[in-house]
Design an enzyme around this catalytic site. Sequence first.
Site, short mmCIF file in Angstrom:
data_model
loop_
_atom_site.label_atom_id
_atom_site.label_comp_id
_atom_site.label_asym_id
_atom_site.label_seq_id
_atom_site.Cartn_x
_atom_site.Cartn_y
_atom_site.Cartn_z
N ASP A 199 -26.30 100.89 -101.11
CA ASP A 199 -25.20 100.16 -100.27
C ASP A 199 -26.21 99.97 -99.14
OD1 ASP A 199 -22.79 98.85 -99.13
OD2 ASP A 199 -21.96 99.90 -100.94
N HIS A 271 -24.35 94.13 -100.12
CA HIS A 271 -24.27 95.57 -100.00
C HIS A 271 -25.88 95.77 -99.92
CE1 HIS A 271 -19.80 96.59 -99.77
NE2 HIS A 271 -19.83 95.42 -100.60
N ASP A 333 -20.01 92.45 -105.69
CA ASP A 333 -18.95 92.36 -104.64
C ASP A 333 -19.26 91.83 -103.39
OD1 ASP A 333 -19.94 94.98 -104.66
OD2 ASP A 333 -18.39 95.47 -103.51
N GLU A 334 -18.27 91.36 -102.73
CA GLU A 334 -18.20 91.36 -101.29
C GLU A 334 -19.49 90.60 -100.90
OE1 GLU A 334 -14.90 94.45 -99.86
OE2 GLU A 334 -16.96 95.25 -99.95
N TRP A 400 -11.14 94.73 -109.60
CA TRP A 400 -10.66 95.71 -108.37
C TRP A 400 -9.96 95.22 -107.65
CZ3 TRP A 400 -12.29 95.59 -103.15
CH2 TRP A 400 -13.09 94.58 -102.74
N TYR A 425 -7.86 103.43 -106.37
CA TYR A 425 -8.79 103.85 -105.13
C TYR A 425 -8.26 105.07 -104.50
CZ TYR A 425 -11.69 99.96 -105.59
OH TYR A 425 -12.89 99.04 -105.63
N ASP A 427 -9.99 106.58 -102.49
CA ASP A 427 -10.37 106.90 -101.11
C ASP A 427 -9.03 106.59 -100.22
OD1 ASP A 427 -10.83 104.40 -101.96
OD2 ASP A 427 -11.97 103.93 -100.35
N GLU A 477 -16.73 105.98 -97.37
CA GLU A 477 -16.95 105.76 -95.78
C GLU A 477 -16.40 106.83 -94.85
OE1 GLU A 477 -15.84 103.60 -98.12
OE2 GLU A 477 -16.36 101.49 -97.57
C1 TNX Z 1 -14.42 97.67 -101.33
S1 TNX Z 1 -14.62 98.07 -104.29
C2 TNX Z 1 -15.49 97.77 -101.91
C3 TNX Z 1 -16.41 99.10 -101.44
C4 TNX Z 1 -15.64 99.88 -100.35
C5 TNX Z 1 -14.19 99.92 -100.68
C6 TNX Z 1 -13.30 100.78 -99.80
C7 TNX Z 1 -15.86 97.14 -104.11
C8 TNX Z 1 -16.13 96.50 -105.20
N1 TNX Z 1 -16.07 97.18 -102.73
O1 TNX Z 1 -17.68 98.61 -100.79
O2 TNX Z 1 -16.20 101.03 -100.22
O3 TNX Z 1 -13.66 98.61 -100.78
O4 TNX Z 1 -11.95 100.99 -100.26
#
Ligand code: TNX
Length: 535
Positions: A199, A271, A333-334, A400, A425, A427, A477
């Site tokens: 990451d 990431h 993701d993201e 997700w 989740y 966390d 995190e």
């Molecule tokens: C989203 S779940 C993310 C993670 C973060 C998480 C924290 C996902 C595919 N991406 O990078 O750690 O939220 O809840």
Amino acid sequence: MLKRLSTLLIACAVWALANDTSVAVVPLPVKIERSSGHFRLKHNTLVITDRETMSIGMLLSRCLAPALGYKLKVQDAVHPRDNSIVLVVDPELARLGPEGYVLEVTPRRVTVHASKPAGVFYGTQTLRQLLPPQIFASEPQKGVLWKIPCVRIEDQPRFAWRGALIDVARHFMPKDFILKFIDQLALQKINVFQLHLTDDQGWRLEIRKYPLLTKIGSIRKETRVGRPRDNQGFDGKPHGGFYSQADVKEIVQYASERFINVVPEIEMPGHAQAAIAAYPELGNTGEKLEVRTDWGVNKHIFNVNEKTIRFLQDVLDEVLELFPSRFIHVGGDEVPTDEWKASPEAQARMKELGLANETELHGYFIRRMDQFLTCRGRRLIGWDEILEGGLAPGATVMSWRGVKGGIAAAKTGHDVIMTPTSHTYFDYSQAKDPKEPLAIGGFIPLEKVYQYEPIPPELDAASAVHILGTQGQLWTEYIATPEHLEYMAFPRLTALAEVAWTPAEKKNYESFLERLRVHAQRWRLLNVNFRKFSE
Ligand code: TNX
């Protein structure tokens, strides 16, 4: 009068059985028939195996030994005899699937039958939970009679994918803890362990061809304290750690002996900052970046050069050597596309490929990885963002951001793992108590996890078969230590294990809590830092 008395008696019997904590098995088996009497395990009880179950028998003997104070002898024998635990593969039991089993306990012997070794293994995990909880102690227990109640259990999982994810990138977790965690997964019949290895904040896997990934990418100079919006600055201390290839082999082997598949996750194209810090040519700007010290979505992502694709495929080559898993997770993701928008090179690439926008470029990137993995007999998995730029033909989706992505993927014939933030989740915080440790946000109490139903009502039976199962996520995190990770994982992961294993119509929260109280005694002896769940 007589009728009333017999109703009362039946009610008492039902109550007694329902409250019979000598059969406190989690996840709840499909069918339990209890009869009177028990089998007593003694120092001369034999574990009798066939060739395929030999290693399962040895593992059973090894894991009972500390509390018993002796090691049961394991024998590869043709004929069962009294005072024995018999572990056999029996193709006749194919109706229970590859992970199902029948466990029979009579005063004379214990028998575990299954059509495959995995089923026999799960039978032994149930067996451990039929023994008094003291069997989980790490030293010999004096004065305990090792009684196993007479039962006939027929059992098989509801879902094939019963997973847990640990993010070892945000905070590294030592190998010995990973092995301890795998023991917990096995006990709950979880069969997939996803390791989020890379990451922005750290690269945790040794890659021989690119040593800087760990030399530079595994260490960040400091870490944000608290949440970004609270502006509490940074801790000023370096954080690091990675798994050598020898460590990975040990983890994978340890998991496979417990019928757990380790799915590696190598994040791309987002990431990615730790990798770009190690090899700046993988980025879009040429800027020298550090391994990231802050949390949240990050704009620095991989470029889409052929050289970068080759680099990542070289990395995957080593990953495939280390992880026999058929599924390989590439994240996806993201991915903010600002850098691709600003990069003449990325724009030229899009034009050359005839792609309309950066989202399609993301889709192209993932499809290249899909081709690569498919050619090597593996299957790509990614987070649900991979749907947006045109889903790669072989891809499996982890849904997700709610369940919409999962529904869309299943309807088009793609396999799906349900991992919505709403229920899986871990966390997120589990109680509204101000004494709870700082969590990333959200609120997912134990009962909410327990009530989760992985098959969305929108799917008809033909599409529902594509829901392979569900998985709990432990993003780290705000979870810096193994103790804290256990606190977030247990008992919520145990609730999800029951969601994934037990038929929906058999689930009952009260019964779960009852069994969990016994399971808590096991955790105390195993030194697992679970959260108290008196609610
Ligand atoms: C989203 S779940 C993310 C993670 C973060 C998480 C924290 C996902 C595919 N991406 O990078 O750690 O939220 O809840």
